[in-house]
Design an enzyme around this catalytic site. Structure first.
Site, PDB file in Angstrom:
ATOM      1  CE  LYS A   1      -3.631   2.429   2.474  1.00 26.64           C
ATOM      2  NZ  LYS A   1      -4.632   2.359   3.558  1.00 26.64           N
TER       3      LYS A   1
ATOM      4  CE  LYS B   1      -6.037   1.936  -0.551  1.00 28.14           C
ATOM      5  NZ  LYS B   1      -6.672   1.815   0.742  1.00 28.14           N
TER       6      LYS B   1
END
Ligand code: PBG
Length: 430
Positions: free
Chosen positions: A298, A351
């Site tokens: 992330k 992400k």
């Protein structure tokens, strides 16, 4: 332009690689629209075509009463029946240079020649079963629009949410992930509301499981919606995000979510060691069957802006760069992936999505685990905005972006487009 996004007014079972078993709410085959599929989409690029194995045409040959032997004898005798002649070569425009064709052994365009060939050789498929639908919930009864995310709402957990889930299931999207908008009065520096068994998320999970027992519910695990500092972890006086103390809270949060009936808990906090600790906490409470989808890579991304507006969860100070990854880094994703695998993650997530296709492919090649991609709020909003301004064709860009995430190696995609895209795949318009 000719791309082969499966975007067809036909039924879902015709979509390549699609399994219609174990499916919720598929459109019945009887709603097939062959006619409109063939007449209205052939000309437009981007839409798929339904190909029938054989065409029926008028003026079919009248059957003479001849046996097979008689037919063969006629051909042997040189009386072959007539068939249409080879059509003349289509004319090129006046002025086209007359040249000797190049001697190419490979002409890749041959395999792209027709809709049917392109459909045969399509390498990647997209189905509603690949989507996880992120939904924002709040305590209110009304649904309130999110300014920076046109088409997205904070849904009332008892009304709007249930309706939205029903709509999604109706087109084959049976997985959701919940994001709560928590009242400010319940936020604290240590985010203790995160593990209140009667808090918004556990309450909502119980309601949804009661109404839709086979719905797959993913939860977000992080303190930011519950933190008065807007950070994913506990913030020390000097601004340091405390790792192990935060993980302790996250374990309590996941157990509370599991107790309510969550199927997959998804730590998005990027603390070190949280996957192993969460696995142990779940197991010690008897939740061996609850999966962990780890936000493995992330990044500290500016593409999260609209989301933070949606949940009013902007960090009160500083940024998230001491825990989320530097967008410049690639190898570091492997470090995270090795840890998450070793600690027992069931799914690895990357992400944001589209700007990080290389990371999706990296993890796909390095790990046997399922890979998830999160097409985040900023990606969604850019496509929406481009569509509203008529700068791009929203629907086609949406489908292409999702297909590209799959091509890069994502098994599942968390996307705010889940419902819209699934409707498209099922042949529904808007
Ligand atoms: C926080 C969290 C974020 C998103 C999902 N979980 C934002 C952040 O890290 O600040 C972003 C999702 C999106 O932008 O769509 N735990």
């Amino acid at each position: 332009m000719a791309f082969t996004i499966v975007n067809t007014p036909c039924t879902v079972p015709l979509v390549k690689g699609f399994e219609n078993q174990n499916y919720v709410g598929l459109r019945p085959i009887s709603s097939l629209k062959f006619k409109s599929a063939r007449t209205s989409t052939f000309g437009r690029s981007g839409a798929l075509f339904v190909v029938r194995a054989c065409e029926r045409f008028d003026g079919s040959v009248k059957k003479a009463e001849m046996s097979i032997e008689e037919c063969e004898a006629a051909v042997v005798a040189g009386n072959a029946p007539e068939a249409p002649p080879v059509p003349p070569k289509p004319a090129a425009p006046v002025g086209t240079p007359v040249i000797q064709p190049y001697q190419l052994t490979r002409r890749p365009r041959r395999n792209r020649k027709s809709p049917a060939l392109r459909a045969s050789f399509q390498e990647t498929s997209l189905s509603p079963a690949n989507f996880v639908y992120p939904l924002f919930i709040h305590e209110g009864q009304e649904d309130t629009p999110i300014g920076a995310m046109p088409g997205c709402y904070r849904l009332g957990w008892r009304h709007g949410l249930v309706e939205e889930v029903a709509k999604a299931r109706d087109v084959g999207v049976n997985s959701i992930v919940l994001f709560p908008k928590v009242p400010d009065a319940l936020k604290s520096p240590t985010g203790d509301e995160a593990y209140n068994d009667n808090g918004l998320v556990p309450r909502t999970i119980r309601l949804l499981k009661d109404k839709f027992p086979d719905l797959v519910i993913y939860t977000d695990v992080a303190l930011d919606p519950y933190s008065s500092d807007g950070h994913d972890g506990i913030v020390r006086e000097d601004g340091v995000i405390m790792n192990d103390e935060t993980v302790h809270q996250l374990c309590k949060q996941t157990v509370s979510q599991a107790r309510a009936g969550a199927d997959v808990v998804s730590p998005s906090d990027m603390m070190d060691g949280r996957v192993g600790a969460i696995r142990a906490a779940l197991d010690s409470e008897g939740f061996h069957h609850v999966s962990i989808m780890s936000y493995t890579a992330k990044y500290a991304s500016s593409f999260y802006g609209p989301f933070r507006e949606a949940l009013d969860s902007n960090p009160r100070f500083g940024d998230k760069k001491t825990y989320q990854m530097n967008p410049a880094n690639y190898r570091e994703a492997l470090v995270e992936a090795h840890e998450d695998e070793a600690e027992g993650a069931d799914i690895l997530l990357v992400k944001p999505g589209l700007p990080y296709l290389d990371i999706i492919r990296l993890l796909r090649n390095q790990s046997p685990l399922p890979i998830a991609a999160y097409q985040v709020s900023g990606e969604y909003s850019m496509i929406k905005a481009g569509g509203v301004l008529k700068m791009i064709d929203e629907e086609r860009v949406m489908m292409e972006s999702l297909m590209c995430l799959r091509r890069a190696g994502a098994d599942i995609i968390l996307t705010y487009f889940a419902l819209q895209a699934a409707r498209c795949l099922c042949g529904e318009k808007k």
